[in-house]
Write an enzyme that holds these catalytic residues in place. Structure first.
Site, mmCIF file in Angstrom:
data_model
loop_
_atom_site.group_PDB
_atom_site.id
_atom_site.type_symbol
_atom_site.label_atom_id
_atom_site.label_comp_id
_atom_site.label_asym_id
_atom_site.label_seq_id
_atom_site.Cartn_x
_atom_site.Cartn_y
_atom_site.Cartn_z
ATOM 1 N N ASN A 63 6.149 66.064 -12.568
ATOM 2 C CA ASN A 63 7.434 66.468 -11.797
ATOM 3 C C ASN A 63 8.173 67.459 -12.861
ATOM 4 O O ASN A 63 8.135 67.344 -13.880
ATOM 5 C CB ASN A 63 8.472 65.235 -11.627
ATOM 6 C CG ASN A 63 7.795 64.340 -10.301
ATOM 7 O OD1 ASN A 63 7.656 65.059 -9.362
ATOM 8 N ND2 ASN A 63 8.083 63.225 -10.361
ATOM 9 N N HIS A 75 8.934 67.825 -2.668
ATOM 10 C CA HIS A 75 8.779 66.409 -3.287
ATOM 11 C C HIS A 75 10.188 66.060 -3.997
ATOM 12 O O HIS A 75 10.378 66.219 -5.083
ATOM 13 C CB HIS A 75 7.722 66.450 -4.050
ATOM 14 C CG HIS A 75 7.453 64.846 -4.815
ATOM 15 N ND1 HIS A 75 7.406 63.724 -3.896
ATOM 16 C CD2 HIS A 75 7.439 64.356 -5.941
ATOM 17 C CE1 HIS A 75 7.140 62.805 -4.696
ATOM 18 N NE2 HIS A 75 7.306 63.118 -6.026
ATOM 19 N N ASP A 124 -5.118 62.264 -23.840
ATOM 20 C CA ASP A 124 -3.631 62.416 -24.116
ATOM 21 C C ASP A 124 -3.179 62.899 -25.456
ATOM 22 O O ASP A 124 -3.959 62.536 -26.279
ATOM 23 C CB ASP A 124 -2.981 60.868 -23.970
ATOM 24 C CG ASP A 124 -1.606 60.842 -23.781
ATOM 25 O OD1 ASP A 124 -1.110 60.418 -22.378
ATOM 26 O OD2 ASP A 124 -0.696 60.990 -24.797
ATOM 27 N N GLY A 169 -2.884 62.933 -19.662
ATOM 28 C CA GLY A 169 -1.917 62.248 -19.540
ATOM 29 C C GLY A 169 -2.338 60.933 -19.197
ATOM 30 O O GLY A 169 -2.744 60.493 -18.026
HETATM 31 P P1 NAI Z 1 4.119 58.220 -18.833
HETATM 32 O O1 NAI Z 1 5.137 58.475 -19.666
HETATM 33 O O2 NAI Z 1 3.872 57.038 -18.694
HETATM 34 O O3 NAI Z 1 2.781 59.118 -19.122
HETATM 35 C C1 NAI Z 1 2.797 60.635 -19.462
HETATM 36 C C2 NAI Z 1 1.867 60.627 -20.704
HETATM 37 O O4 NAI Z 1 1.703 62.199 -20.894
HETATM 38 C C3 NAI Z 1 2.133 60.064 -21.971
HETATM 39 O O5 NAI Z 1 1.141 59.223 -22.294
HETATM 40 C C4 NAI Z 1 2.125 61.344 -22.966
HETATM 41 O O6 NAI Z 1 1.550 61.083 -24.204
HETATM 42 C C5 NAI Z 1 1.266 62.335 -22.328
HETATM 43 N N1 NAI Z 1 1.401 63.906 -22.664
HETATM 44 C C6 NAI Z 1 2.523 64.447 -22.997
HETATM 45 N N2 NAI Z 1 2.454 65.758 -23.199
HETATM 46 C C7 NAI Z 1 1.087 65.869 -23.228
HETATM 47 C C8 NAI Z 1 0.056 66.871 -23.431
HETATM 48 N N3 NAI Z 1 0.653 68.198 -23.852
HETATM 49 N N4 NAI Z 1 -1.291 66.867 -23.451
HETATM 50 C C9 NAI Z 1 -1.738 65.427 -22.914
HETATM 51 N N5 NAI Z 1 -0.711 64.339 -22.587
HETATM 52 C C10 NAI Z 1 0.446 64.717 -22.938
HETATM 53 O O7 NAI Z 1 4.404 59.058 -17.397
HETATM 54 P P2 NAI Z 1 3.829 58.435 -15.965
HETATM 55 O O8 NAI Z 1 4.877 57.503 -15.222
HETATM 56 O O9 NAI Z 1 2.400 58.304 -16.233
HETATM 57 O O10 NAI Z 1 4.293 60.008 -14.969
HETATM 58 C C11 NAI Z 1 3.649 61.132 -15.365
HETATM 59 C C12 NAI Z 1 4.224 62.262 -14.731
HETATM 60 O O11 NAI Z 1 3.963 61.980 -13.246
HETATM 61 C C13 NAI Z 1 5.710 62.199 -14.843
HETATM 62 O O12 NAI Z 1 6.209 63.818 -14.926
HETATM 63 C C14 NAI Z 1 6.315 61.852 -13.338
HETATM 64 O O13 NAI Z 1 7.463 62.199 -13.144
HETATM 65 C C15 NAI Z 1 5.297 62.139 -12.702
HETATM 66 N N6 NAI Z 1 5.081 61.507 -11.367
HETATM 67 C C16 NAI Z 1 4.889 62.165 -10.191
HETATM 68 C C17 NAI Z 1 4.833 61.664 -8.995
HETATM 69 C C18 NAI Z 1 4.445 62.407 -7.516
HETATM 70 O O14 NAI Z 1 4.598 61.897 -6.612
HETATM 71 N N7 NAI Z 1 4.001 63.669 -7.915
HETATM 72 C C19 NAI Z 1 4.682 60.210 -8.887
HETATM 73 C C20 NAI Z 1 5.130 59.609 -10.139
HETATM 74 C C21 NAI Z 1 5.213 60.107 -11.115
#
Ligand code: NAI
Length: 306
Positions: A118, A173, A31, A7
């Site tokens: 998440n 969380h 990704d 990702g």
């Molecule tokens: P984002 O939308 O910027 O990036 C997610 C990426 O995952 C995208 O580039 C997408 O193309 C890629 N993706 C989707 N399916 C895929 C697959 N099968 N294989 C490889 N890549 C794939 O999202 P962001 O802001 O980076 O957040 C990512 C995740 O982290 C979300 O689920 C978000 O809710 C979570 N998150 C969790 C936090 C925590 O404290 N645990 C804090 C911030 C975000």
């Protein structure tokens, strides 16, 4: 040390940047979106001369590039879009996690897996079940971010540096998180000595609502700057075998009277992943709240199909 990040979105790419700056190992960014990981890896590599650092970072849309990783971070997933229900998001992200974890199992069976996607507690559980890895090898990043947010809010309230605050937040969380005043220390002194119950309640509410507040201010998008710092901290502790205690989403097998779910608890982390789950002495009220937090996760788990 080979560190893969699946990702290459906001959290993934910035985590890669921070991990590179700590020089923790070779970084592989993956990704599903064509060209995205490779483009970001090239961009990150171009910062070496400016920073005066040498690191190795590569990007690809081919998941096989994670082969033989020591640490795999999962940030792949979708954000909730307007009109999408929580259940739909859960179903979509579960599908993504499932596919990703089957590849981790096949390609990097010795890795420690850090889940970020998440809903965190559910996705960590799913990752553990799909990979079939030992329970110490799969953990989630959530409580350490919640603790850092709580620490910042305490620092603002008491007008002191955030770095003086060592905060402790356990539980889910999300809504069910549980900041613990007794185990939150300011230069070694318990937060209970500094705050009234009313102030504590107010800060707890603010901590729970912090992510949503950031989303509301951003308009589109969500927090990724502090989250990527928290991911990097976890990777650093594991990669360097620092044996530090940090809140992490861990599989509970009777600890705190909770069985067969993943939930945020203090853990000693090191090269083996979760090396020990620390069982804090909680008050009856805190125990009840933690069990309630666990029940909410257990109810959502019933919706997971795997
Ligand atoms: P984002 O939308 O910027 O990036 C997610 C990426 O995952 C995208 O580039 C997408 O193309 C890629 N993706 C989707 N399916 C895929 C697959 N099968 N294989 C490889 N890549 C794939 O999202 P962001 O802001 O980076 O957040 C990512 C995740 O982290 C979300 O689920 C978000 O809710 C979570 N998150 C969790 C936090 C925590 O404290 N645990 C804090 C911030 C975000």
């Amino acid at each position: 040390m080979k560190i893969s990040i699946i990702g290459a979105g906001n959290v993934g790419a910035l985590s890669a940047m921070r991990i590179a700056q700590y020089n923790l190992g070779d970084i592989f960014l993956v990704d599903i979106a064509k060209g995205l990981a490779e483009g970001k890896a090239l961009d990150l590599a171009d910062a070496q001369a400016v920073l005066g650092l040498d690191y190795n970072i590569r990007g690809s849309d081919d998941i096989s590039s994670i082969k033989d990783s020591d640490i795999v971070v999962i940030t792949a997933g979708l954000a909730r879009k307007p009109g999408m229900t929580r259940e739909e998001l859960l179903a979509r992200n579960s599908q993504i996690l499932k596919e990703v974890c089957l590849n981790i199992k096949k390609l990097a069976s010795q890795a420690v897996v850090i889940v970020v996607t998440n809903p965190l507690d559910l996705m960590t559980y799913l990752a553990l079940k799909i990979t079939g890895f030992a329970k110490n090898k799969v953990l989630g990043m959530g409580s350490s971010l919640d603790s850092s947010r709580f620490a910042n809010l305490i620092a603002q309230e008491l007008k002191l540096p955030a770095s003086n605050v060592e905060a402790m937040v356990v539980g889910a969380h999300g809504e069910g998180m549980l900041p613990l005043a007794k185990y939150t220390k300011i230069k070694g002194v318990s937060l209970e000595e500094f705050l009234s119950d009313e102030q504590m309640e107010n800060l707890t509410k603010k901590t729970i609502g912090r992510g949503a507040k950031i989303v509301a201010l951003l308009g589109s998008g969500r927090a990724f700057l502090a989250p990527s710092a928290a991911v990097t901290q976890m990777v650093r502790i594991i990669a360097k075998d620092e044996k530090k205690i940090l809140g992490a989403c861990a599989y509970l097998d009777g600890e705190y009277g909770i069985k067969d779910i993943c939930l945020g608890v203090p853990c000693r982390l090191g090269r083996g992943g979760i090396e020990k789950i620390i069982e804090l002495d909680l008050t009856d009220k805190e125990k009840k709240e933690l069990l309630r937090s666990a029940d909410s996760i257990r109810n959502l788990l019933k919706q997971l199909v795997f």
